[in-house]
Motif scaffolding. Sequence first.
Motif, PDB file in Angstrom:
ATOM      1  N   LEU A   4      -0.477   8.245 -10.748  1.00 21.26           N
ATOM      2  CA  LEU A   4       0.116   7.585  -9.574  1.00 21.26           C
ATOM      3  C   LEU A   4      -0.022   8.501  -8.346  1.00 21.26           C
ATOM      4  O   LEU A   4      -0.306   9.694  -8.483  1.00 21.26           O
ATOM      5  CB  LEU A   4       1.598   7.274  -9.815  1.00 21.26           C
ATOM      6  N   THR A   5       0.204   7.907  -7.185  1.00 22.46           N
ATOM      7  CA  THR A   5       0.151   8.684  -5.935  1.00 22.46           C
ATOM      8  C   THR A   5       1.576   8.803  -5.412  1.00 22.46           C
ATOM      9  O   THR A   5       2.166   7.810  -4.971  1.00 22.46           O
ATOM     10  CB  THR A   5      -0.748   7.953  -4.907  1.00 22.46           C
ATOM     11  N   VAL A   6       2.124  10.027  -5.484  1.00 21.18           N
ATOM     12  CA  VAL A   6       3.545  10.198  -5.154  1.00 21.18           C
ATOM     13  C   VAL A   6       3.734  11.326  -4.148  1.00 21.18           C
ATOM     14  O   VAL A   6       3.180  12.417  -4.324  1.00 21.18           O
ATOM     15  CB  VAL A   6       4.361  10.543  -6.429  1.00 21.18           C
ATOM     16  N   THR A   7       4.506  11.061  -3.103  1.00 18.00           N
ATOM     17  CA  THR A   7       4.997  12.154  -2.269  1.00 18.00           C
ATOM     18  C   THR A   7       6.511  12.207  -2.438  1.00 18.00           C
ATOM     19  O   THR A   7       7.217  11.238  -2.129  1.00 18.00           O
ATOM     20  CB  THR A   7       4.646  11.959  -0.770  1.00 18.00           C
ATOM     21  N   ASP A   8       6.975  13.308  -2.978  1.00 18.21           N
ATOM     22  CA  ASP A   8       8.405  13.497  -3.226  1.00 18.21           C
ATOM     23  C   ASP A   8       8.951  14.329  -2.062  1.00 18.21           C
ATOM     24  O   ASP A   8       8.575  15.500  -1.896  1.00 18.21           O
ATOM     25  CB  ASP A   8       8.584  14.225  -4.574  1.00 18.21           C
ATOM     26  N   VAL A   9       9.797  13.709  -1.262  1.00 18.75           N
ATOM     27  CA  VAL A   9      10.241  14.346  -0.021  1.00 18.75           C
ATOM     28  C   VAL A   9      11.597  15.017  -0.236  1.00 18.75           C
ATOM     29  O   VAL A   9      12.593  14.338  -0.501  1.00 18.75           O
ATOM     30  CB  VAL A   9      10.359  13.277   1.104  1.00 18.75           C
ATOM     31  N   ASP A  58      22.976   6.159 -12.911  1.00 19.08           N
ATOM     32  CA  ASP A  58      22.378   4.865 -13.279  1.00 19.08           C
ATOM     33  C   ASP A  58      21.552   4.292 -12.134  1.00 19.08           C
ATOM     34  O   ASP A  58      20.383   3.957 -12.290  1.00 19.08           O
ATOM     35  CB  ASP A  58      23.499   3.841 -13.526  1.00 19.08           C
ATOM     36  N   ASN A  59      22.209   4.139 -11.001  1.00 20.02           N
ATOM     37  CA  ASN A  59      21.559   3.498  -9.853  1.00 20.02           C
ATOM     38  C   ASN A  59      20.290   4.251  -9.460  1.00 20.02           C
ATOM     39  O   ASN A  59      19.223   3.665  -9.286  1.00 20.02           O
ATOM     40  CB  ASN A  59      22.536   3.456  -8.665  1.00 20.02           C
ATOM     41  N   ASN A  60      20.408   5.585  -9.366  1.00 19.71           N
ATOM     42  CA  ASN A  60      19.297   6.356  -8.807  1.00 19.71           C
ATOM     43  C   ASN A  60      18.156   6.522  -9.812  1.00 19.71           C
ATOM     44  O   ASN A  60      16.987   6.290  -9.492  1.00 19.71           O
ATOM     45  CB  ASN A  60      19.812   7.720  -8.317  1.00 19.71           C
ATOM     46  N   ILE A  61      18.497   6.878 -11.039  1.00 21.14           N
ATOM     47  CA  ILE A  61      17.420   7.109 -12.018  1.00 21.14           C
ATOM     48  C   ILE A  61      16.761   5.781 -12.388  1.00 21.14           C
ATOM     49  O   ILE A  61      15.531   5.679 -12.468  1.00 21.14           O
ATOM     50  CB  ILE A  61      17.970   7.830 -13.275  1.00 21.14           C
ATOM     51  N   ASN A  62      17.578   4.722 -12.582  1.00 23.23           N
ATOM     52  CA  ASN A  62      16.990   3.430 -12.961  1.00 23.23           C
ATOM     53  C   ASN A  62      16.091   2.870 -11.861  1.00 23.23           C
ATOM     54  O   ASN A  62      15.022   2.326 -12.146  1.00 23.23           O
ATOM     55  CB  ASN A  62      18.080   2.401 -13.291  1.00 23.23           C
ATOM     56  N   SER A  63      16.526   2.986 -10.604  1.00 21.05           N
ATOM     57  CA  SER A  63      15.697   2.410  -9.534  1.00 21.05           C
ATOM     58  C   SER A  63      14.349   3.119  -9.485  1.00 21.05           C
ATOM     59  O   SER A  63      13.301   2.475  -9.338  1.00 21.05           O
ATOM     60  CB  SER A  63      16.419   2.472  -8.189  1.00 21.05           C
ATOM     61  N   THR A  64      14.359   4.431  -9.647  1.00 21.03           N
ATOM     62  CA  THR A  64      13.079   5.169  -9.590  1.00 21.03           C
ATOM     63  C   THR A  64      12.220   4.853 -10.817  1.00 21.03           C
ATOM     64  O   THR A  64      11.000   4.680 -10.699  1.00 21.03           O
ATOM     65  CB  THR A  64      13.344   6.686  -9.443  1.00 21.03           C
ATOM     66  N   ALA A  86      -0.708   2.166  -5.101  1.00 18.50           N
ATOM     67  CA  ALA A  86       0.284   2.232  -4.011  1.00 18.50           C
ATOM     68  C   ALA A  86       0.792   3.671  -3.875  1.00 18.50           C
ATOM     69  O   ALA A  86       0.934   4.387  -4.862  1.00 18.50           O
ATOM     70  CB  ALA A  86       1.453   1.298  -4.314  1.00 18.50           C
ATOM     71  N   HIS A  87       1.045   4.058  -2.640  1.00 15.42           N
ATOM     72  CA  HIS A  87       1.564   5.409  -2.366  1.00 15.42           C
ATOM     73  C   HIS A  87       3.097   5.353  -2.377  1.00 15.42           C
ATOM     74  O   HIS A  87       3.696   4.705  -1.519  1.00 15.42           O
ATOM     75  CB  HIS A  87       1.026   5.861  -0.997  1.00 15.42           C
ATOM     76  N   ILE A  88       3.695   6.017  -3.365  1.00 13.63           N
ATOM     77  CA  ILE A  88       5.171   6.060  -3.443  1.00 13.63           C
ATOM     78  C   ILE A  88       5.666   7.254  -2.633  1.00 13.63           C
ATOM     79  O   ILE A  88       5.279   8.396  -2.906  1.00 13.63           O
ATOM     80  CB  ILE A  88       5.639   6.230  -4.910  1.00 13.63           C
ATOM     81  N   ILE A  89       6.520   6.962  -1.657  1.00 13.61           N
ATOM     82  CA  ILE A  89       7.185   8.054  -0.921  1.00 13.61           C
ATOM     83  C   ILE A  89       8.646   8.009  -1.349  1.00 13.61           C
ATOM     84  O   ILE A  89       9.353   7.044  -1.076  1.00 13.61           O
ATOM     85  CB  ILE A  89       7.055   7.862   0.602  1.00 13.61           C
ATOM     86  N   LYS A  90       9.072   9.005  -2.066  1.00 15.50           N
ATOM     87  CA  LYS A  90      10.413   8.992  -2.672  1.00 15.50           C
ATOM     88  C   LYS A  90      11.288  10.016  -1.962  1.00 15.50           C
ATOM     89  O   LYS A  90      10.891  11.162  -1.790  1.00 15.50           O
ATOM     90  CB  LYS A  90      10.274   9.315  -4.166  1.00 15.50           C
ATOM     91  N   LEU A  91      12.494   9.570  -1.562  1.00 15.68           N
ATOM     92  CA  LEU A  91      13.397  10.493  -0.885  1.00 15.68           C
ATOM     93  C   LEU A  91      14.234  11.273  -1.875  1.00 15.68           C
ATOM     94  O   LEU A  91      15.102  10.713  -2.551  1.00 15.68           O
ATOM     95  CB  LEU A  91      14.291   9.730   0.098  1.00 15.68           C
ATOM     96  N   GLY A  92      13.913  12.567  -1.959  1.00 19.02           N
ATOM     97  CA  GLY A  92      14.763  13.506  -2.678  1.00 19.02           C
ATOM     98  C   GLY A  92      15.577  14.268  -1.649  1.00 19.02           C
ATOM     99  O   GLY A  92      15.718  13.820  -0.501  1.00 19.02           O
ATOM    100  N   ASP A 139       0.850  -1.196   0.000  1.00 12.50           N
ATOM    101  CA  ASP A 139       0.000   0.000   0.000  1.00 12.50           C
ATOM    102  C   ASP A 139       0.883   1.242   0.000  1.00 12.50           C
ATOM    103  O   ASP A 139       0.524   2.280  -0.540  1.00 12.50           O
ATOM    104  CB  ASP A 139      -0.889  -0.002   1.254  1.00 12.50           C
ATOM    105  N   VAL A 140       2.034   1.121   0.644  1.00 14.39           N
ATOM    106  CA  VAL A 140       2.992   2.236   0.718  1.00 14.39           C
ATOM    107  C   VAL A 140       4.375   1.708   0.367  1.00 14.39           C
ATOM    108  O   VAL A 140       4.752   0.618   0.816  1.00 14.39           O
ATOM    109  CB  VAL A 140       3.044   2.829   2.151  1.00 14.39           C
ATOM    110  N   ILE A 141       5.100   2.466  -0.451  1.00 12.89           N
ATOM    111  CA  ILE A 141       6.496   2.103  -0.749  1.00 12.89           C
ATOM    112  C   ILE A 141       7.359   3.314  -0.394  1.00 12.89           C
ATOM    113  O   ILE A 141       7.106   4.420  -0.898  1.00 12.89           O
ATOM    114  CB  ILE A 141       6.679   1.800  -2.252  1.00 12.89           C
ATOM    115  N   VAL A 142       8.341   3.115   0.458  1.00  9.17           N
ATOM    116  CA  VAL A 142       9.278   4.211   0.751  1.00  9.17           C
ATOM    117  C   VAL A 142      10.570   3.896   0.006  1.00  9.17           C
ATOM    118  O   VAL A 142      11.223   2.890   0.286  1.00  9.17           O
ATOM    119  CB  VAL A 142       9.549   4.344   2.272  1.00  9.17           C
ATOM    120  N   HIS A 143      10.919   4.757  -0.937  1.00  8.42           N
ATOM    121  CA  HIS A 143      12.107   4.504  -1.770  1.00  8.42           C
ATOM    122  C   HIS A 143      13.306   5.310  -1.261  1.00  8.42           C
ATOM    123  O   HIS A 143      13.416   6.507  -1.497  1.00  8.42           O
ATOM    124  CB  HIS A 143      11.785   4.865  -3.223  1.00  8.42           C
TER     125      HIS A 143
END
Length: 384
Positions: free
Chosen positions: A201-206, A117-123, A137-143, A91-95
Motif C-alpha cells: 500500500l501507499t501510506v504516509t503516516d503523519v 476500538d474506534n481508532n484501531i478499527n477505523s484504520t 490509493a494514497h492513505i494519509i493517516k493522522l498520527g 486517489d487520496v484518502i486523508v484519515h
Amino acid sequence: MNVLILGIDGYIGFPLALRFLSMGYNVYGADNFYTRRRVKAVGSDTAIPINTMDIRLKKIREKTGKSITFFKGNVSNPQFMYDIIKKSSPDVIVHLAEQRSAPYSMIGLRQAIETLDNNINSTMNLIYAVKDIKRDAHIIKLGTMGEYGTPNIDIPEGFFNIEYHGRRDYLPFPRSGQSWYHLSKVHDTNNLMLATKIWGLTVTDVMQGVVYGTRTEELNEYKMTTRFDIDETYGTVLNRFASQAVLGMPLTVYGAGNQKRGFLSLEDSITCLSLIAEHPEPENYNVINQFDEYYSLNYLAEKVKEKYEEIYNKDVEISHIDDPRIELDDHYYNPEHKKLYELGFKSRVKLDDEIYNIMNDLNENRLRLLRLKDSIMPRTFWKS
Ligand SMILES: NC(=O)c1ccc[n+]([C@@H]2O[C@H](COP(=O)([O-])OP(=O)(O)OC[C@H]3O[C@@H](n4cnc5c(N)ncnc54)[C@H](O)[C@@H]3O)[C@@H](O)[C@H]2O)c1
C-alpha cells in the motif's frame, strides 16, 4: 483527482476540504458527528459556533459553485468503509476520523476501550477496504508526535539507524505513548506498516504536533468557521490559555511547565496535508513529523500573557497547578522535521499572529465562552 476525507466535519477536516476544493479536486467526505456529541457529553461545546453539515454544504455550493459528496456514517463499521471507498474511488484518502482526546481516553475503562476500538478499527477497515478495492490509493493517516513520547535522545522521522551489541539495523523509532489515545495511534502505526509490507500500500503516516488557531485562507474567504474546543478534555493547551486570558482567568500551566511539544497553526497543518497529498511515495510506508516549532508550556503561557496585555491593556496572571497527566515536566526534546521542508513547505502563519486571531474570535463569542468557562479546569487525572 478524487480525495476522500474521513472526519470531514472536524477541526482540521472541514478547512482541509475547502483547501482541496480550491485546488480543483473532487472532494468526498465522511463523518458521524462523533466529536460534536462527545464534546457535549463532557459538558462543553465548540467555543466558536459552527454550522450543521447540511448548511456547510449549502454555503459551499453557493460560494464556490462546487459540491462536496458527503457520506454520513461510522468508519469503524467495515460495511460503511467499503461502501464509501467504492463510491468515491479515491486517489487520496486523508484519515482524520478518530477519537482525538488523550484526557477523554483516560476517564475510565469505557472511554479507554471506546478510543482503542474506534481508532484501531477505523484504520483496519481502511487498510482492508483499500487493499480490496483501490490498492493504489494514497492513505494519509493522522498520527501524533505524542506517539514518540519524550525520549532523552533526538527523535527521527519514524525510523533510525541503531547499533546494538556490535550489529546495525534501520528500525522504527521506539514509540512511548503516554495515554490510551496515544497508544491507539501507535497500534495504527504498526498496522499500517505491516499492511504496506504485505500488500504494497501507499501510506504516509503523519506524526502531527499540536494544532492551534481559528483561521485558514479559505475559512476567511468564505466567512465560515471550524470547531474550536477549549475544555480540559478536547481543548489543546494554547487554545485553553487564550480562552483563559479572554475570560480574565489565570493561565493554568500543568506542573513545572517545561514540557515541550511540537506545534503548528491550522493554516500550516492543512497546507502540509495538501502538500503530502501531492507527493505520494508509491508502495512505501513513509513517516512525516508535521510541526513548525516546538515550545514549552511556560513559553506559550508567557506569549499569550504578553499578547493579551499588549492588545487589551489588562493584566494576565499565570499559575502552576498539579499536572493531571503522568509526564515529565522538564525534559530533553529535539524531534527532526525535514521532510515537509524538502517538499517545499514554508510556514505562513506564526504564533504571535494566530494568538491575536484566536483572541479576537473568542472575544466576538464572549457570551458563549462564558457559558463554557467551567469546562476549562482539569477534571481528568491519569492516576485516578
Ligand atoms: N488537533 C490537533 O491538535 C491534533 C494533533 C495531532 C493529531 N491530530 C489528529 O488529527 C485528526 C483530526 O484531528 P481534529 O483536531 O480535526 O479532530 P476532530 O475530533 O475535530 O475531527 C475528527 C472528526 O472525525 C469524526 N469521527 C471520529 N470518529 C469517527 C467515526 N468512527 N466515524 C466517522 N467519523 C468519525 C469526528 O466526528 C470529527 O468530525 C485526529 O486523528 C487527531 O488525533 C490532531
